[in-house]
Design a protein around this motif. Sequence first.
Motif, mmCIF file in Angstrom:
data_model
loop_
_atom_site.group_PDB
_atom_site.id
_atom_site.type_symbol
_atom_site.label_atom_id
_atom_site.label_comp_id
_atom_site.label_asym_id
_atom_site.label_seq_id
_atom_site.Cartn_x
_atom_site.Cartn_y
_atom_site.Cartn_z
ATOM 1 N N TYR A 194 0.856 -1.188 0.000
ATOM 2 C CA TYR A 194 0.000 0.000 0.000
ATOM 3 C C TYR A 194 0.894 1.241 0.000
ATOM 4 O O TYR A 194 1.891 1.295 0.727
ATOM 5 C CB TYR A 194 -0.911 0.026 1.222
ATOM 6 C CG TYR A 194 -1.999 -1.029 1.188
ATOM 7 C CD1 TYR A 194 -3.252 -0.730 0.664
ATOM 8 C CD2 TYR A 194 -1.765 -2.314 1.681
ATOM 9 C CE1 TYR A 194 -4.256 -1.701 0.625
ATOM 10 C CE2 TYR A 194 -2.765 -3.283 1.655
ATOM 11 C CZ TYR A 194 -4.006 -2.968 1.123
ATOM 12 O OH TYR A 194 -4.991 -3.921 1.091
ATOM 13 N N TYR A 195 0.524 2.221 -0.792
ATOM 14 C CA TYR A 195 1.350 3.424 -0.873
ATOM 15 C C TYR A 195 0.504 4.679 -0.731
ATOM 16 O O TYR A 195 -0.693 4.696 -1.030
ATOM 17 C CB TYR A 195 2.157 3.470 -2.174
ATOM 18 C CG TYR A 195 1.327 3.496 -3.448
ATOM 19 C CD1 TYR A 195 0.865 4.703 -3.965
ATOM 20 C CD2 TYR A 195 1.031 2.317 -4.125
ATOM 21 C CE1 TYR A 195 0.115 4.732 -5.132
ATOM 22 C CE2 TYR A 195 0.282 2.337 -5.292
ATOM 23 C CZ TYR A 195 -0.168 3.550 -5.789
ATOM 24 O OH TYR A 195 -0.914 3.566 -6.938
ATOM 25 N N THR A 196 1.144 5.735 -0.219
ATOM 26 C CA THR A 196 0.562 7.073 -0.156
ATOM 27 C C THR A 196 1.639 8.046 -0.599
ATOM 28 O O THR A 196 2.838 7.721 -0.591
ATOM 29 C CB THR A 196 0.114 7.439 1.269
ATOM 30 O OG1 THR A 196 1.279 7.634 2.088
ATOM 31 C CG2 THR A 196 -0.746 6.344 1.882
ATOM 32 N N PHE A 229 -3.403 3.699 -0.771
ATOM 33 C CA PHE A 229 -4.199 3.748 0.446
ATOM 34 C C PHE A 229 -4.634 5.190 0.660
ATOM 35 O O PHE A 229 -3.816 6.108 0.601
ATOM 36 C CB PHE A 229 -3.408 3.272 1.663
ATOM 37 C CG PHE A 229 -4.117 3.515 2.968
ATOM 38 C CD1 PHE A 229 -5.106 2.653 3.397
ATOM 39 C CD2 PHE A 229 -3.811 4.621 3.752
ATOM 40 C CE1 PHE A 229 -5.783 2.877 4.592
ATOM 41 C CE2 PHE A 229 -4.478 4.859 4.940
ATOM 42 C CZ PHE A 229 -5.468 3.987 5.363
ATOM 43 N N PHE A 247 3.790 -1.226 3.980
ATOM 44 C CA PHE A 247 3.410 0.173 3.813
ATOM 45 C C PHE A 247 4.544 0.884 3.089
ATOM 46 O O PHE A 247 5.638 1.047 3.634
ATOM 47 C CB PHE A 247 3.145 0.828 5.167
ATOM 48 C CG PHE A 247 2.751 2.280 5.067
ATOM 49 C CD1 PHE A 247 1.442 2.642 4.782
ATOM 50 C CD2 PHE A 247 3.694 3.278 5.248
ATOM 51 C CE1 PHE A 247 1.078 3.975 4.689
ATOM 52 C CE2 PHE A 247 3.344 4.615 5.152
ATOM 53 C CZ PHE A 247 2.029 4.970 4.865
ATOM 54 N N PHE A 254 0.624 7.134 7.857
ATOM 55 C CA PHE A 254 0.798 5.852 8.542
ATOM 56 C C PHE A 254 -0.115 5.727 9.756
ATOM 57 O O PHE A 254 -0.567 4.627 10.089
ATOM 58 C CB PHE A 254 2.258 5.665 8.961
ATOM 59 C CG PHE A 254 2.577 4.279 9.441
ATOM 60 C CD1 PHE A 254 2.457 3.185 8.600
ATOM 61 C CD2 PHE A 254 2.994 4.054 10.744
ATOM 62 C CE1 PHE A 254 2.744 1.899 9.027
ATOM 63 C CE2 PHE A 254 3.296 2.780 11.195
ATOM 64 C CZ PHE A 254 3.156 1.698 10.331
ATOM 65 N N PHE A 257 -3.258 4.495 8.455
ATOM 66 C CA PHE A 257 -3.065 3.113 8.006
ATOM 67 C C PHE A 257 -3.195 2.146 9.189
ATOM 68 O O PHE A 257 -3.888 1.126 9.108
ATOM 69 C CB PHE A 257 -1.711 2.982 7.328
ATOM 70 C CG PHE A 257 -1.446 1.634 6.715
ATOM 71 C CD1 PHE A 257 -1.952 1.310 5.471
ATOM 72 C CD2 PHE A 257 -0.689 0.693 7.383
ATOM 73 C CE1 PHE A 257 -1.714 0.070 4.894
ATOM 74 C CE2 PHE A 257 -0.429 -0.552 6.825
ATOM 75 C CZ PHE A 257 -0.952 -0.862 5.571
ATOM 76 N N ALA A 274 7.162 -1.709 7.137
ATOM 77 C CA ALA A 274 6.985 -0.358 6.618
ATOM 78 C C ALA A 274 8.314 0.200 6.126
ATOM 79 O O ALA A 274 9.397 -0.236 6.543
ATOM 80 C CB ALA A 274 6.404 0.555 7.693
#
Length: 467
Positions: A194-196, A229, A247, A254, A257, A274
């Motif tokens: 999942y990435y932001t 995400f 992550f 985070f 998350f 992460a």
Amino acid sequence: MFNHDPGQDALRGVQDRIFRQNEEVMQVWRSSQRRRPLMTLVYLGIMTGQRTGPREVSYVSEREELEGMAVAQYARMKASASTDGQALLRIVVANGGKQMRHAERTVELLAGLARRDPTVVGVVGLVESRTTTARALRRLNEVGLPAVAPTLSADGLHRNSRLYLQMVPPNADQAELVSAYATRVLDLSEAHLYYTTGDNSPLADDLYVNTLVTGLTDRLGEQATARPFRVGDSLGHECGYPGLLFFAGRYSEFDEFLEALRGCRNDPPLHLVADDSVNRYLANHQLRANAPGNLPVTYVSKAALAMCTRLVADAVADESRRRFLDLIRRDDLLGERRCVDGSGPPVGERVALAYDATMMLIAAVEQLAARLNVGSRPWDARAVSPVAVFTEVLRQNAAAAYPGVTGPTRFSADTGEPVEKRLSLMYVASVPQVDREPTEVFYCGRAQPEDPPGCHPAPATPTGDTG
């Protein structure tokens, strides 16, 4: 001074410290009959515009990097008055704006400063690997100012400047670390990533996240899926997930998350890992206090060798770490003494990385000054150009890796990226437990030049009192 937001006393405090030391540096320089080499470094960071949540202390990276530079400045300022060859450092603090969006404009101002002040020899900082940062690097290269980044790691940043070095390995190395841990230690083949990107900026503009996700999916293969995400997303389907749950985003998301995983209290994912951005979250005790307590987290660290237990364990045999440990324990330097007892604040990995970057540039200026035999006459800053300082760093590095606090740094001649620099995976048993240091469980790279290359499970954590 930048940033007057409430709750930023620590950031303002280190800026005040640097400005006071700048004044003291000039006093020391004049008392040396102006014989000691005098140099100026610019810290270019994100000093305004960061989104700050109700429980968040923002600008942690900038504060830590300024602390590292302040420690290096202090070290040389307090050197013996008879040591004419040791350089004195002034620090200019510059603001690149939110996500470095105004960095190019700031570089134009720095170019003018360098023309007026020949003591300016380079830039430290840049904070985030984004397309805006890449454009700033290109402009710094055009005006002839070297840039040394303590933490930038997006693959390919070196293509933007021939005068660029970074103190940490590229994301390709981080992807190798994570994939080796997943396959060799955890014996996993499947991964959910999942990435932001922070404030929902386009993935293509976030070079750090983009290249990290690409590197991980390439290494983990078809069994790895990557998806964005967004705050408010449900992660209930990840409860009990037996594969690697990674992550790969910015620390600013985070907290949300982890909150999305709170419902997994009776069936948490088995392997939550992460990226290194998350250490900024873990440095914020207010945020951690409200995190789910049943979610162990393993995260990437770029400076595990500068944690208190490791510094204390290595201080006898390693001169660089002993000297750094002595400095951060001083009661007249940082706002809070570090590594004094088990309850003291942690060092902060960017403190050590910025210290290493600064001391490396200082060593280059001192060597150039020694060749000029400056101790016998007043210092002429025009005799040492920024490009000459950068060239001297490379010359010294070709002879031997720089012996930094964060491990030996040996730059690739082609990229300016370090080769076999230490990267670690650190384990936190419970996120809300802020009084325990993370434990190193896996690493790639060397702690000493003679160490074997490659990736290895970490040995038992050093024991001993941190005071």
